[in-house]
Motif scaffolding. Structure first.
Motif, PDB file in Angstrom:
ATOM      1  N   SER A  28       0.829  -1.203   0.000  1.00 40.71           N
ATOM      2  CA  SER A  28       0.000   0.000   0.000  1.00 40.71           C
ATOM      3  C   SER A  28       0.868   1.258   0.000  1.00 40.71           C
ATOM      4  N   VAL A  30      -0.054   3.880   1.524  1.00 46.09           N
ATOM      5  CA  VAL A  30      -0.366   4.546   2.790  1.00 46.09           C
ATOM      6  C   VAL A  30       0.024   3.622   3.931  1.00 46.09           C
ATOM      7  N   THR A  31       0.691   4.169   4.928  1.00 49.98           N
ATOM      8  CA  THR A  31       1.106   3.354   6.071  1.00 49.98           C
ATOM      9  C   THR A  31      -0.047   3.189   7.053  1.00 49.98           C
ATOM     10  N   SER A  32       0.100   2.248   7.954  1.00 48.50           N
ATOM     11  CA  SER A  32      -0.927   2.018   8.975  1.00 48.50           C
ATOM     12  C   SER A  32      -1.096   3.241   9.871  1.00 48.50           C
ATOM     13  N   ALA A  33      -0.013   3.914  10.188  1.00 49.46           N
ATOM     14  CA  ALA A  33      -0.080   5.106  11.037  1.00 49.46           C
ATOM     15  C   ALA A  33      -0.884   6.206  10.356  1.00 49.46           C
ATOM     16  N   GLU A  34      -0.688   6.364   9.045  1.00 50.36           N
ATOM     17  CA  GLU A  34      -1.452   7.380   8.310  1.00 50.36           C
ATOM     18  C   GLU A  34      -2.931   7.038   8.269  1.00 50.36           C
ATOM     19  N   LEU A  35      -3.243   5.755   8.123  1.00 51.39           N
ATOM     20  CA  LEU A  35      -4.649   5.332   8.160  1.00 51.39           C
ATOM     21  C   LEU A  35      -5.269   5.590   9.527  1.00 51.39           C
ATOM     22  N   ASP A  36      -4.521   5.324  10.596  1.00 51.18           N
ATOM     23  CA  ASP A  36      -5.021   5.574  11.948  1.00 51.18           C
ATOM     24  C   ASP A  36      -5.297   7.051  12.178  1.00 51.18           C
ATOM     25  N   VAL A  37      -4.413   7.908  11.689  1.00 48.40           N
ATOM     26  CA  VAL A  37      -4.609   9.353  11.836  1.00 48.40           C
ATOM     27  C   VAL A  37      -5.850   9.801  11.076  1.00 48.40           C
ATOM     28  N   ALA A  38      -6.027   9.280   9.858  1.00 44.83           N
ATOM     29  CA  ALA A  38      -7.194   9.648   9.054  1.00 44.83           C
ATOM     30  C   ALA A  38      -8.486   9.168   9.706  1.00 44.83           C
TER      31      ALA A  38
END
Length: 119
Positions: A28, A30-38
């Motif tokens: 992906s 997008v990283t997992s951290a970026e998904l969590d922030v979103a």
């Protein structure tokens, strides 16, 4: 079927096979951290979008006819839970562009197949 038609059909089948969803299963962007922030920012974004929707001239006029001021309306929006915000966002804020995108995509695919099959 003529040789040109069969070649076009093979080219179309190869194109569809190469564009399969299995090839899209790579890493992906997008990283997992970026998904969590979103995901964490979503409620605030939804609340802001609903507040903006209800601050339009049409919404203010309707609220005034119901005897509410803009401050009353904003206070009620601030008191909504996430499920209510999501429901309002789905119904009132939904854009119709997804239907147009699907229709445009279908037309483009049909035209490409027509071009491939006629040449």
């Amino acid at each position: 079927m003529s040789p040109i038609g069969s070649r076009s059909l093979i080219a179309a089948a190869a194109t569809l096979a190469l564009a399969s969803p299995a090839l899209g299963q790579s890493r992906s962007a997008v990283t997992s951290a970026e998904l969590d922030v979103a995901a964490a920012a979503r409620p605030a974004i939804t609340r802001a979008a609903v507040a903006e929707y209800f601050s339009t001239d049409q919404a203010r006029a309707l609220a005034a006819r119901m005897g509410m001021t803009q401050a009353d309306l904003q206070a009620r929006i601030a008191g909504l839970d996430q499920a209510s915000l999501d429901r309002i966002g789905d119904k009132a804020l939904a854009g119709g562009s997804s239907t147009i995108v699907i229709s445009t995509t279908a037309i483009i695919i049909a035209l490409l197949l027509l071009i491939l099959l006629t040449h």
